[in-house]
Design a protein around this motif. Structure first.
Motif: not given
Length: 137
Positions: A34, A36, A57, A60-61, A64, A70-71, A73, A78, A80
């Motif tokens: 994953a 960032t 950003y 990716l948002t 998602a 999939d996201v 933490t 975040q 991805f």
């Protein structure tokens, strides 16, 4: 893992296959980890792509939100990953950020058994298991 061609995956999600979306999705296509937005931005820029951090950003948002990524933490940030399209869960390495998909069958019985014991009706769930992968141990 079922992975559709990048442009078709975008169209199926109701998104136009813009240059930025194609670039971001393509770079995530076979990644085991994953990533960032900042790390991905640095990689894309290092490969010669002219894309801004804000665009990474937003892209990716949007991906998602459309269900294409999939996201996770990671250190309050975040990260991805492009996963398969069937229901699954994850094993996440806290050292190298590798994400391994688990089939739903490996978790579903436990989810429903736990819910039944507490009189809880399951309407959805997400199971991410964090630890250290065999390569990092």
């Amino acid at each position: 893992m079922t992975v559709r061609p990048v442009a078709q995956a975008l169209r199926d999600a109701g998104l136009r296959p813009t240059r930025q979306r194609l670039s971001v999705l393509q770079s995530l296509r076979d990644r085991p980890d994953a990533v960032t937005a900042q790390d991905l931005h640095a990689e894309l820029r290092g490969a010669g792509a002219s894309i801004g951090l804000t665009t990474v950003y937003r892209t990716l948002t949007a991906l998602a939100d459309a269900g294409l990524l999939d996201v996770f933490t990671r250190d309050s940030e975040q990260a991805f990953r492009r996963c398969g399209t069937v229901h699954h869960h994850h094993l996440v390495c806290e050292t190298c950020n590798k994400v391994e998909e688990l089939s739903a069958a490996e978790v579903e019985d436990w989810v429903h058994h736990a819910a039944d014991r507490h009189g809880f009706e399951v309407t959805g769930h997400r199971a991410d298991i964090f630890g250290i992968c065999s390569e990092c141990r």
